[in-house]
Design a protein around this motif. Structure first.
Motif, PDB file in Angstrom:
ATOM      1  N   ILE A   3      45.557  38.498  42.851  1.00 26.12           N
ATOM      2  CA  ILE A   3      44.161  38.430  43.258  1.00 26.12           C
ATOM      3  C   ILE A   3      43.369  39.363  42.355  1.00 26.12           C
ATOM      4  N   LYS A   4      42.118  39.016  42.095  1.00 27.13           N
ATOM      5  CA  LYS A   4      41.238  39.921  41.361  1.00 27.13           C
ATOM      6  C   LYS A   4      40.993  41.154  42.226  1.00 27.13           C
ATOM      7  N   VAL A   5      40.985  42.306  41.596  1.00 32.37           N
ATOM      8  CA  VAL A   5      40.769  43.561  42.325  1.00 32.37           C
ATOM      9  C   VAL A   5      39.475  43.485  43.123  1.00 32.37           C
ATOM     10  N   LYS A   6      38.403  43.025  42.492  1.00 30.84           N
ATOM     11  CA  LYS A   6      37.102  42.934  43.162  1.00 30.84           C
ATOM     12  C   LYS A   6      37.180  41.984  44.362  1.00 30.84           C
ATOM     13  N   ASP A   7      37.851  40.853  44.206  1.00 32.15           N
ATOM     14  CA  ASP A   7      37.976  39.900  45.310  1.00 32.15           C
ATOM     15  C   ASP A   7      38.769  40.495  46.472  1.00 32.15           C
TER      16      ASP A   7
END
Length: 156
Positions: A3-7
């Motif tokens: 997963i994207k860190v921001k997501d």
């Protein structure tokens, strides 16, 4: 699973994860653990983040065990600190299964977090992962019992 860190941060902050809590007597811990692990596995197999918590009663004190899907060994409760450990919030990070234990007599911080395995390993080897989680939970209970015994001995 990645997963994207921001997501990841946004999903946890916004409550976009499967969250369940169950109270269980210490005598029913093993069957409850099987249920929690199964529920957790189902959530992550659908690419959803998850937090499954057991509140164990009937011991000398309440013990809280949580399974969380995370990208670093910090609980969801510390989500504001996660971005400190990543250079780029748009980077992908692998998602892992963490066992979080909370109890007054666990240790000085009353808290412990352990990485169990990657979510991919959980999905590919569910029985092995369930066994690992069960062993870790029982080891933490043993540690709590030893700490209670030492505290009692020191009072005498």
């Amino acid at each position: 699973m990645e997963i994207k860190v921001k997501d990841f941060i946004d999903d946890i902050v916004d409550g976009k994860f499967i969250n369940s809590e169950m109270q269980v007597a210490i005598e029913d811990l093993d069957s409850a653990l099987k249920q929690v692990i199964s529920d957790f596995q189902l959530s992550v197999s659908q690419n959803k983040l998850s937090k499954q918590t057991l509140f164990v009663q009937g011991f000398n004190e309440e013990i809280q065990f949580s399974l969380e899907s995370g990208i670093i060994n910090l609980p969801f409760a510390n989500i504001s600190k996660v971005d400190n450990f990543f250079e780029n919030p748009d980077d992908n990070a692998p998602v892992n299964l963490y066992l979080i234990t909370q109890a007054d007599d666990l240790n000085a911080s009353k808290f412990r977090i352990d990485e169990v395995c990657s979510i991919d390993d959980l999905i590919n080897h569910p029985a092995k992962t369930a066994s690992m989680v069960s062993e870790m939970v029982h080891k933490n209970i043993e540690d709590i019992q030893k700490n209670i015994e030492m505290k009692t001995e020191n009072k005498n």
